[in-house]
Design a protein around this motif. Structure first.
Motif, PDB file in Angstrom:
ATOM      1  N   GLN A   2     -22.101 -31.157  -9.347  1.00  0.00           N
ATOM      2  CA  GLN A   2     -22.324 -30.529 -10.647  1.00  0.00           C
ATOM      3  C   GLN A   2     -21.697 -31.353 -11.754  1.00  0.00           C
ATOM      4  O   GLN A   2     -20.739 -32.082 -11.533  1.00  0.00           O
ATOM      5  CB  GLN A   2     -21.650 -29.154 -10.703  1.00  0.00           C
ATOM      6  CG  GLN A   2     -22.310 -28.067  -9.955  1.00  0.00           C
ATOM      7  CD  GLN A   2     -21.591 -26.754 -10.215  1.00  0.00           C
ATOM      8  OE1 GLN A   2     -20.397 -26.679 -10.082  1.00  0.00           O
ATOM      9  NE2 GLN A   2     -22.351 -25.744 -10.578  1.00  0.00           N
ATOM     10  N   THR A   3     -22.253 -31.200 -12.942  1.00  0.00           N
ATOM     11  CA  THR A   3     -21.576 -31.782 -14.091  1.00  0.00           C
ATOM     12  C   THR A   3     -20.449 -30.845 -14.488  1.00  0.00           C
ATOM     13  O   THR A   3     -20.433 -29.665 -14.115  1.00  0.00           O
ATOM     14  CB  THR A   3     -22.523 -31.957 -15.296  1.00  0.00           C
ATOM     15  OG1 THR A   3     -22.895 -30.667 -15.783  1.00  0.00           O
ATOM     16  CG2 THR A   3     -23.749 -32.780 -14.941  1.00  0.00           C
ATOM     17  N   SER A  46     -13.385 -28.954  -8.871  1.00  0.00           N
ATOM     18  CA  SER A  46     -14.459 -28.730  -7.892  1.00  0.00           C
ATOM     19  C   SER A  46     -15.689 -29.571  -8.182  1.00  0.00           C
ATOM     20  O   SER A  46     -16.439 -29.917  -7.267  1.00  0.00           O
ATOM     21  CB  SER A  46     -14.853 -27.254  -7.873  1.00  0.00           C
ATOM     22  OG  SER A  46     -13.793 -26.475  -7.381  1.00  0.00           O
ATOM     23  N   ALA A  47     -15.905 -29.904  -9.453  1.00  0.00           N
ATOM     24  CA  ALA A  47     -17.033 -30.745  -9.834  1.00  0.00           C
ATOM     25  C   ALA A  47     -16.752 -32.228  -9.585  1.00  0.00           C
ATOM     26  O   ALA A  47     -17.604 -33.073  -9.783  1.00  0.00           O
ATOM     27  CB  ALA A  47     -17.388 -30.523 -11.312  1.00  0.00           C
ATOM     28  N   GLY A  48     -15.509 -32.532  -9.121  1.00  0.00           N
ATOM     29  CA  GLY A  48     -15.180 -33.911  -8.768  1.00  0.00           C
ATOM     30  C   GLY A  48     -14.483 -34.696  -9.856  1.00  0.00           C
ATOM     31  O   GLY A  48     -14.437 -35.919  -9.800  1.00  0.00           O
ATOM     32  N   TYR A  49     -13.919 -34.008 -10.831  1.00  0.00           N
ATOM     33  CA  TYR A  49     -13.256 -34.667 -11.958  1.00  0.00           C
ATOM     34  C   TYR A  49     -11.801 -34.241 -12.057  1.00  0.00           C
ATOM     35  O   TYR A  49     -11.380 -33.281 -11.426  1.00  0.00           O
ATOM     36  CB  TYR A  49     -13.991 -34.363 -13.264  1.00  0.00           C
ATOM     37  CG  TYR A  49     -15.413 -34.854 -13.250  1.00  0.00           C
ATOM     38  CD1 TYR A  49     -15.721 -36.137 -13.682  1.00  0.00           C
ATOM     39  CD2 TYR A  49     -16.452 -34.058 -12.789  1.00  0.00           C
ATOM     40  CE1 TYR A  49     -17.019 -36.613 -13.643  1.00  0.00           C
ATOM     41  CE2 TYR A  49     -17.757 -34.515 -12.741  1.00  0.00           C
ATOM     42  CZ  TYR A  49     -18.029 -35.801 -13.186  1.00  0.00           C
ATOM     43  OH  TYR A  49     -19.319 -36.259 -13.140  1.00  0.00           O
ATOM     44  N   THR A  50     -11.049 -34.928 -12.887  1.00  0.00           N
ATOM     45  CA  THR A  50      -9.639 -34.625 -13.100  1.00  0.00           C
ATOM     46  C   THR A  50      -9.453 -34.165 -14.530  1.00  0.00           C
ATOM     47  O   THR A  50      -9.965 -34.801 -15.450  1.00  0.00           O
ATOM     48  CB  THR A  50      -8.760 -35.871 -12.846  1.00  0.00           C
ATOM     49  OG1 THR A  50      -9.009 -36.333 -11.517  1.00  0.00           O
ATOM     50  CG2 THR A  50      -7.299 -35.571 -13.015  1.00  0.00           C
ATOM     51  N   LEU A  51      -8.702 -33.087 -14.706  1.00  0.00           N
ATOM     52  CA  LEU A  51      -8.419 -32.562 -16.033  1.00  0.00           C
ATOM     53  C   LEU A  51      -6.999 -32.939 -16.408  1.00  0.00           C
ATOM     54  O   LEU A  51      -6.053 -32.663 -15.684  1.00  0.00           O
ATOM     55  CB  LEU A  51      -8.578 -31.043 -16.053  1.00  0.00           C
ATOM     56  CG  LEU A  51      -8.418 -30.347 -17.397  1.00  0.00           C
ATOM     57  CD1 LEU A  51      -9.517 -30.795 -18.359  1.00  0.00           C
ATOM     58  CD2 LEU A  51      -8.473 -28.851 -17.215  1.00  0.00           C
ATOM     59  N   ILE A  52      -6.849 -33.594 -17.554  1.00  0.00           N
ATOM     60  CA  ILE A  52      -5.547 -33.983 -18.075  1.00  0.00           C
ATOM     61  C   ILE A  52      -5.328 -33.250 -19.369  1.00  0.00           C
ATOM     62  O   ILE A  52      -6.133 -33.353 -20.293  1.00  0.00           O
ATOM     63  CB  ILE A  52      -5.464 -35.508 -18.313  1.00  0.00           C
ATOM     64  CG1 ILE A  52      -5.715 -36.252 -17.026  1.00  0.00           C
ATOM     65  CG2 ILE A  52      -4.116 -35.882 -18.914  1.00  0.00           C
ATOM     66  CD1 ILE A  52      -5.887 -37.751 -17.215  1.00  0.00           C
TER      67      ILE A  52
END
Length: 54
Positions: A2-3, A46-52
């Motif tokens: 997912q995006t 869960s979408a495969g990204y990292t939140l900073i």
């Protein structure tokens, strides 16, 4: 996969979600509504990204 916009938009309480892409840098996620911060963080992960956070 997912995006980020799709994943976050699917959360309860999210009225809007948009990503401003920055090639080679940090992109910005803007979320409108009352969604829980931890739920947003989980959706991004869960979408495969990292939140900073700033």
């Amino acid at each position: 996969m997912q995006t980020v916009e799709e994943a976050v938009s699917a959360l309860e309480g999210v009225e809007s979600a948009s990503v401003d892409l920055v090639p080679g840098g940090r992109s910005r996620l803007t979320v409108g509504g009352t969604a829980d911060d931890s739920a947003v963080r989980e959706a991004v992960t869960s979408a495969g990204y990292t939140l900073i956070s700033n």
